[in-house]
Design a protein around this motif. Structure first.
Motif, PDB file in Angstrom:
ATOM      1  N   UNK A 352       0.787  -1.221  -0.158  1.00 35.09           N
ATOM      2  CA  UNK A 352       0.124   0.031   0.109  1.00 35.09           C
ATOM      3  C   UNK A 352       0.798   1.295   0.054  1.00 35.09           C
ATOM      4  N   UNK A 353       0.303   2.214  -0.509  1.00 37.09           N
ATOM      5  CA  UNK A 353       0.943   3.773  -0.406  1.00 37.09           C
ATOM      6  C   UNK A 353       0.236   4.390   0.788  1.00 37.09           C
ATOM      7  N   UNK A 354       1.113   5.177   1.882  1.00 38.29           N
ATOM      8  CA  UNK A 354       0.563   5.900   2.891  1.00 38.29           C
ATOM      9  C   UNK A 354       0.918   7.339   2.744  1.00 38.29           C
ATOM     10  N   UNK A 355      -0.153   7.993   2.780  1.00 35.40           N
ATOM     11  CA  UNK A 355       0.176   9.604   2.856  1.00 35.40           C
ATOM     12  C   UNK A 355       0.576   9.955   4.166  1.00 35.40           C
ATOM     13  N   UNK A 366      -3.754   4.111  -1.371  1.00 36.59           N
ATOM     14  CA  UNK A 366      -4.096   3.493  -2.370  1.00 36.59           C
ATOM     15  C   UNK A 366      -3.423   1.886  -1.991  1.00 36.59           C
ATOM     16  N   UNK A 367      -3.751   0.773  -2.725  1.00 34.31           N
ATOM     17  CA  UNK A 367      -3.171  -0.507  -2.538  1.00 34.31           C
ATOM     18  C   UNK A 367      -2.631  -1.090  -3.822  1.00 34.31           C
ATOM     19  N   UNK A 368      -1.511  -1.791  -3.677  1.00 39.96           N
ATOM     20  CA  UNK A 368      -0.977  -2.513  -4.685  1.00 39.96           C
ATOM     21  C   UNK A 368      -1.080  -4.058  -4.382  1.00 39.96           C
ATOM     22  N   UNK A 429      -3.426   6.280  -7.449  1.00 39.59           N
ATOM     23  CA  UNK A 429      -4.022   5.483  -8.426  1.00 39.59           C
ATOM     24  C   UNK A 429      -3.021   4.684  -8.986  1.00 39.59           C
ATOM     25  N   UNK A 430      -2.576   3.819  -8.474  1.00 44.36           N
ATOM     26  CA  UNK A 430      -1.206   3.130  -9.307  1.00 44.36           C
ATOM     27  C   UNK A 430      -1.875   2.124 -10.192  1.00 44.36           C
ATOM     28  N   UNK A 431      -0.922   1.648 -11.135  1.00 41.41           N
ATOM     29  CA  UNK A 431      -1.468   0.744 -12.155  1.00 41.41           C
ATOM     30  C   UNK A 431      -0.215  -0.375 -12.499  1.00 41.41           C
TER      31      UNK A 431
END
Length: 488
Positions: A352-355, A366-368, A429-431
């Protein structure tokens, strides 16, 4: 929430389980039709939407079905033996044709020395001494002058390098390579420090001392002057001054269930993947350690957990367009309850990405993750080769980024699903833009874990050539090139 008892129970269960597993068990992504904005993506809860995928371009051998899956049908049809690729190609490797134990470990580090020589450091086992069965030992040093033909120039076999577990780290600025003797539970904390600055092909041992207390994971300050030895099962975190690598000295010891940790560029913050109270990420103010104050005090800044949390593995700070974030990854899968790991558990932590714009109030944005990680798909894939390996299966293990300032991608080792690459230019918004699931080779021992991928290592990067270096426990060391302009 995990307590001391459950962590120690986990450690006692993990060691035999791993032994069993070792012996068998434009400016858009390349050709992408994926929507760069993904407003429906859930950032918490248990059934989180998988990260959307871009299109696999020319030269790819895409997966045959579900994102991240390598099914029994894929093995039977010979597809797994050929491997799966999406916008990647193998450049080179250092890998035996047939494996008995494990020949790849948990870390790959890149270093360029003063003369401009390019080297890779890669531990050779997931659990010492299973690599001895394949005539491997210690940490491999590779001359990477020609990435198509990695040349092993040394094997480091001092105590910590024989069994570094997840602790191998390098400081580009400090020119040091370090590790602490560890295992899945905890080791006796011998810290080995090497100078790699003059000729990275021939690291020079500067010290080997029992100052790490216990060993399992680690962290190092960007300047290479402070090494942290973390042992989550013993709840110990130790900071050592290694500014003189020949004479390291203790600075501080704290009571934290620390897995991996990363240090801020100024050395004043530690971002800790924490096992407990609750499991998640812990932000620590370590400015007094950085300032070398006598009897330094460490202060807790904040804690964060998430619904899918399993075993937090590492937390890496980065900035994107001036805003501060953390790239965090969990390992393995679990079920509700006090023991954080399960055989093909229903809950997968993934990444995940944490602000951390407000470090006192971090939040997941967001999550990966892949389709194989989602609750609704776990039953469908339960009988796939390797899915029942308790220290493997369809789950995450390590992620890394090529730079901590405006990284455009993150690469994650996701065990059975191989190396997965995500575009994170928009952190919310990862891809998924690429992947490399290595060709599955025959294994001498196939029970209880059959031949499959076992991608566990933290990868390293060569941005100028769009290369990623990583190891697979069953397959060895790989140099992978990202193609089709998928890495912006």
């Amino acid at each position: 929430m995990l307590n001391l008892y459950s962590c120690r129970l986990f450690a006692s269960l993990l060691l035999p389980a791993l032994i069993a597993g070792c012996f068998g068990n434009s400016d858009s992504p390349s050709g992408s039709t994926a929507n760069r904005t993904n407003p429906s993506q859930v950032v918490d809860g248990l059934n989180i939407t998988a990260t959307p995928q871009g299109v696999c371009g020319p030269g790819s051998r895409p997966e045959s079905g579900m994102q991240g899956r390598v099914s029994q049908a894929d093995h039977d049809a010979g597809l797994a033996a050929a491997g799966f690729t999406c916008n990647t190609q193998m450049v080179g490797s250092f890998a035996p044709e047939r494996v008995i134990g494990t020949v790849g470990g948990f870390k790959v580090e890149r270093y360029r020395d003063k003369a401009g020589r390019d080297c890779a450091f890669a531990d050779s086992t997931l659990l010492f001494p299973t690599n001895i069965l394949d005539l491997e030992l210690g940490v491999n040093v590779f001359d990477m002058s020609d990435p198509t033909k990695p040349v092993r120039t040394a094997r480091l076999i001092t105590p910590a390098m024989l069994s570094p577990h997840e602790s191998l780290v390098v400081s580009q600025e400090g020119g040091v390579l370090a590790a602490v003797l560890g295992n899945p539970a905890f080791g006796p904390g011998i810290v080995d420090i090497y100078d790699v600055s003059e000729d990275c092909r021939k690291p020079v041992l500067k010290s080997s001392t029992p100052l790490g207390l216990f060993g399992h994971e680690s962290g190092i300050s960007p300047d290479g002057k402070t090494f942290f030895s973390g042992s989550p099962s013993t709840f110990t975190l130790v900071a050592l001054d290694i500014s003189n690598p020949s004479f390291p000295r203790p600075l501080w010891t704290g009571f934290y269930a620390s897995h991996g940790l990363s240090i801020s560029p100024d050395g004043n913050r530690a971002y800790v993947a924490s096992f407990t109270n609750p499991a998640g990420m812990l932000v620590l103010d370590i400015s007094e350690i950085q300032a070398r104050k006598a009897n330094p005090q460490v202060k807790e800044v904040s804690r964060l957990s998430w619904d899918t949390v399993t075993i937090p593995q590492n937390a890496i700070p980065f900035t994107s367009n001036g805003k501060k974030y953390i790239m965090e990854v969990d390992e393995y899968s679990g079920n509700p309850g006090p023991i954080p790991v399960a055989i093909h558990g229903s809950k997968v932590g993934a990444a995940r990405i944490i602000d951390i714009s407000d470090e006192t109030k971090p939040k997941v944005i967001s999550n990966l993750r892949l389709d194989v990680h989602n609750v609704e798909n776990r039953e469908k894939i339960a009988s796939d080769p390797g899915a029942q390996n308790p220290t493997g299966g369809y789950a995450g293990h390590y992620c890394n980024i090529p730079t901590r300032v405006n990284p455009t991608i993150v690469a994650c080792s996701m065990i059975l699903s191989g190396l997965r690459i995500f575009d994170i230019r928009d952190p919310a918004n990862p891809v998924e833009v690429a992947y490399f699931n290595a060709p599955v080779k025959p294994r001498v021992l196939t029970l209880p874990a059959p031949a499959s991928n076992w991608a566990m290592s933290s990868p390293a990067f060569v941005p100028e050539r769009k290369e990623i270096w990583y190891t697979d426990g069953y397959q060895g060391f790989y140099v992978v090139k990202v193609t089709n302009n998928a890495w912006k």
